[in-house]
Design an enzyme around this catalytic site. Structure first.
Site, short mmCIF file in Angstrom:
data_model
loop_
_atom_site.label_atom_id
_atom_site.label_comp_id
_atom_site.label_asym_id
_atom_site.label_seq_id
_atom_site.Cartn_x
_atom_site.Cartn_y
_atom_site.Cartn_z
CE1 TYR A 177 -3.57 -2.46 -0.35
CE2 TYR A 177 -2.53 -3.57 1.49
CZ TYR A 177 -3.43 -3.58 0.44
OH TYR A 177 -4.18 -4.71 0.18
NE ARG A 311 -3.48 -17.03 7.00
CZ ARG A 311 -2.57 -17.69 6.29
NH1 ARG A 311 -2.94 -18.36 5.23
NH2 ARG A 311 -1.30 -17.70 6.67
C1 LIG Z 1 -8.56 -11.77 5.35
C2 LIG Z 1 -7.25 -11.06 5.53
C3 LIG Z 1 -7.21 -9.67 5.52
C4 LIG Z 1 -6.01 -8.98 5.74
N1 LIG Z 1 -6.02 -7.62 5.81
C5 LIG Z 1 -4.91 -6.95 6.23
C6 LIG Z 1 -4.96 -5.56 6.53
O1 LIG Z 1 -6.01 -4.90 6.45
N2 LIG Z 1 -3.81 -4.98 6.94
C7 LIG Z 1 -2.64 -5.66 7.06
O2 LIG Z 1 -1.62 -5.08 7.44
N3 LIG Z 1 -2.56 -6.99 6.79
C8 LIG Z 1 -3.67 -7.65 6.42
N4 LIG Z 1 -3.63 -9.02 6.23
C9 LIG Z 1 -2.37 -9.74 6.47
C10 LIG Z 1 -2.34 -10.32 7.87
O3 LIG Z 1 -2.29 -9.31 8.87
C11 LIG Z 1 -1.14 -11.27 8.07
O4 LIG Z 1 0.03 -10.55 7.86
C12 LIG Z 1 -1.17 -12.49 7.15
O5 LIG Z 1 -2.46 -13.08 7.11
C13 LIG Z 1 -0.18 -13.56 7.62
O6 LIG Z 1 -0.47 -13.91 8.97
P1 LIG Z 1 -1.20 -15.30 9.37
O7 LIG Z 1 -0.35 -16.38 8.78
O8 LIG Z 1 -1.19 -15.30 10.87
O9 LIG Z 1 -2.56 -15.27 8.78
C14 LIG Z 1 -4.80 -9.72 5.96
C15 LIG Z 1 -4.85 -11.11 5.94
C16 LIG Z 1 -6.04 -11.79 5.76
C17 LIG Z 1 -6.05 -13.30 5.81
#
Ligand SMILES: Cc1cc2nc3c(=O)[nH]c(=O)nc-3n(C[C@H](O)[C@H](O)[C@H](O)COP(=O)(O)O)c2cc1C
Length: 354
Positions: A177, A311
């Protein structure tokens, strides 16, 4: 055992544990960017997290990249957030607002504006609008005055966040972004003081952090980064050099925390970690079926002071209780990630209701 369940001071507040909820866009605000009762329910269900970090929130209309994402740029939005922060606080957690300007991601059909970016370089992919999915368009290059106005928009949104009862703001310089677009080698082709050398490419994020910190206090400000992340077509030729310079430029500011999303080698994480003496929150790469293992590795290994998980929190409102028992965990369903209603949002079962 890890210190995952020990409190940690993050700037002006104390989080009850070190298992933070990472920011996740869920596209369930109104089309005008007003948070809803359903969103309050969703976040309150997850208040077991030491810190709840919200989904990305646009600081201005032009900064909106996706449909039905919330804003913090008018009184109606700010008032609605107040209801939500009150509920999360009453449930025992702390909450930071993630301020996210999407930059070149977006569409005139979504906001009425052509998206803006450091340079007129179109992003791959597209975004949903009221008229269906559209390819991203060629963004408009920000003028010097508009860059300064965009810094001011971040400040105004941060002030609104505190007025709405947030404990602080997390500035989004990750995942492709606007702030990361300035950091990048391929979206920032400017030849003025905002582009070219590393010193110039870090200037915009540094100015945003400094201006917001001056307005609301550095202890209420955090920064999210994702060194080397190639999401949304970002290219960084030397992430270690780039992020070391960025964090060095901020070293005088006692920020609440730096939040790093790890997308590549642990070696890079350690290099970035070495450049930041303050609190570090790490969203690590880990086996999604065993988030407790990530906690042990990151916290016991002294790699970071807290861990952020995305997640697992999406799918487990009572994640904290499940981590204590090392599972079992619900699995997140990607079909309901972005948009829709309570299904796949507030209806994931907790252990007691399962
Ligand atoms: C549905 C979804 C929406 C996300 N939206 C954002 C967001 O708005 N801002 C952000 O910094 N990261 C966003 N992410 C990234 C997550 O914060 C995170 O970095 C990524 O899912 C990896 O972490 P995890 O393996 O614990 O899911 C999003 C991830 C998912 C799955």
């Amino acid at each position: 055992m890890t210190n995952a369940f020990e409190p940690i001071t993050i700037g002006a507040t104390t989080a009850a544990n070190r298992v933070f909820m990472a920011p996740m866009t869920r596209n369930r605000a109104t089309l005008d960017g007003v948070p809803t009762e359903l969103m309050t329910e969703y976040y309150t269900q997850r208040a077991g997290a030491g810190l709840v970090i919200t989904e990305g929130i646009q600081p201005s209309r032009v900064g909106q990249g996706y449909i039905a994402t919330p804003g913090l740029h008018n009184a109606e939005q700010t008032a609605a957030w107040r209801t939500l922060t009150n509920a999360v606080h009453a449930a025992g957690s702390t909450i930071f607002a993630q301020i996210m300007h999407a930059g070149r991601i977006g569409h005139p059909l979504l906001t009425g504006f052509t998206p803006v970016a450091p340079s007129a370089v179109r992003a791959p992919g597209g975004t949903h609008t009221a008229e269906g999915r559209k390819d991203n368009v060629v963004p408009r290059e920000l003028t010097e005055d508009e860059i300064l106005q965009t810094v001011a928009d971040h400040v105004a949104a941060a002030r609104n966040a505190l007025e709405a009862g947030f404990d602080g703001v997390e500035l989004h310089a990750a995942n492709g972004y606007l702030l990361q677009q300035f950091l990048s080698d391929n979206v920032n082709l400017r030849t003025d003081r905002w582009g070219g050398s590393v010193e110039n490419r870090i200037r915009f994020p540094v100015e945003v952090v400094k201006a917001v910190a001056a307005a609301v206090g550095p202890e209420r400000v955090a920064l999210r980064i994702s060194p080397g992340n190639t999401d949304l077509g970002i290219v960084e030729n030397d992430p270690a050099e780039l992020y070391t310079a960025l964090l060095n430029a901020l070293s005088d500011l006692p920020l609440a925390y730096v939040h790093m999303r790890e997308t590549g080698e642990r070696d890079l994480t350690l290099k970035v970690r070495a450049a930041w003496a303050g609190p570090l929150v790490l969203n690590p790469l880990y086996d999604e079926h065993a988030p407790h293992e990530a906690l042990a590795e990151v916290l016991e290994g002294g790699i970071a002071d807290a861990v952020a998980l995305a997640r697992p929190y999406l799918a487990n409102p009572d994640l904290i209780a499940r981590i204590r028992t090392e599972g079992p965990y619900n699995t997140a369903d990607p079909k309901t990630f972005y948009g829709g209603d309570a299904q796949g949002y507030t209806d994931y079962p907790s252990i007691t209701s399962a």
